[in-house]
Scaffold this motif. Structure first.
Motif, mmCIF file in Angstrom:
data_model
loop_
_atom_site.group_PDB
_atom_site.id
_atom_site.type_symbol
_atom_site.label_atom_id
_atom_site.label_comp_id
_atom_site.label_asym_id
_atom_site.label_seq_id
_atom_site.Cartn_x
_atom_site.Cartn_y
_atom_site.Cartn_z
ATOM 1 N N LYS A 36 0.840 -1.020 -0.075
ATOM 2 C CA LYS A 36 -0.397 -0.227 0.132
ATOM 3 C C LYS A 36 0.512 1.250 -0.042
ATOM 4 O O LYS A 36 0.794 2.181 -0.694
ATOM 5 N N ARG A 37 2.386 1.241 0.933
ATOM 6 C CA ARG A 37 2.810 2.631 0.862
ATOM 7 C C ARG A 37 3.182 2.474 -0.410
ATOM 8 O O ARG A 37 3.604 3.619 -1.268
ATOM 9 N N GLU A 51 1.083 4.394 -3.247
ATOM 10 C CA GLU A 51 1.038 5.688 -2.420
ATOM 11 C C GLU A 51 2.199 6.380 -3.054
ATOM 12 O O GLU A 51 1.887 6.849 -3.498
ATOM 13 N N ARG A 52 3.469 5.808 -3.247
ATOM 14 C CA ARG A 52 4.851 6.673 -3.587
ATOM 15 C C ARG A 52 4.552 6.350 -4.743
ATOM 16 O O ARG A 52 4.572 7.102 -5.436
ATOM 17 N N SER A 72 2.245 6.988 -6.577
ATOM 18 C CA SER A 72 1.658 7.667 -7.159
ATOM 19 C C SER A 72 2.176 8.947 -6.771
ATOM 20 O O SER A 72 1.699 10.611 -7.471
ATOM 21 N N GLU A 73 2.618 9.328 -6.025
ATOM 22 C CA GLU A 73 3.622 10.424 -5.585
ATOM 23 C C GLU A 73 4.457 10.633 -7.065
ATOM 24 O O GLU A 73 4.916 12.300 -6.956
#
Length: 113
Positions: free
Chosen positions: A83-84, A87-88, A90-91
């Motif tokens: 999940k992290r 997120e990264r 996407s960033e």
């Protein structure tokens, strides 16, 4: 005994130890330890006690050790890390878009100048 050897191998891997590391701690040869892990050699009670102490377990814990709980822990940890990572990613995509926009803005300003 093969299942006990597999348990010992799993515990060794979890500690990040090589066969050589464990063999030295048990004061036996690497081939002798390898035979324990593969189930070729039966383990006597004193060796079993020595191995269980090495892994900070009782003999009963070592004999009844089930890696299912450990696997569940790893799966949960893996899901969190995944999940992290998403997120990264996407960033990173958002930052790439910003860079492209800034590049285009600089290019346009140079064309107008």
């Amino acid at each position: 005994m093969k299942t006990l050897g597999k348990k010992i191998r799993l515990l060794r891997h979890q500690k990040g130890w090589s066969q050589e590391d464990v063999a030295k701690r048990l004061d036996i040869s690497i081939p002798a330890f390898s035979k324990i892990e593969t189930g070729i050699t039966d383990i006597n009670l004193s060796r079993l006690e020595q191995i269980s102490k090495l892994f900070d377990m009782t003999v009963v814990q070592l004999l009844t050790y089930n890696d299912t709980e450990q696997q569940e822990k790893y799966i949960t940890e893996l899901e969190t890390i995944s999940k992290r990572l998403q997120e990264r990613e996407s960033e990173v995509i958002q930052l790439q878009k910003k860079i492209i926009d800034l590049f285009e803005e600089i290019r346009r300003s140079k064309l107008l100048a």
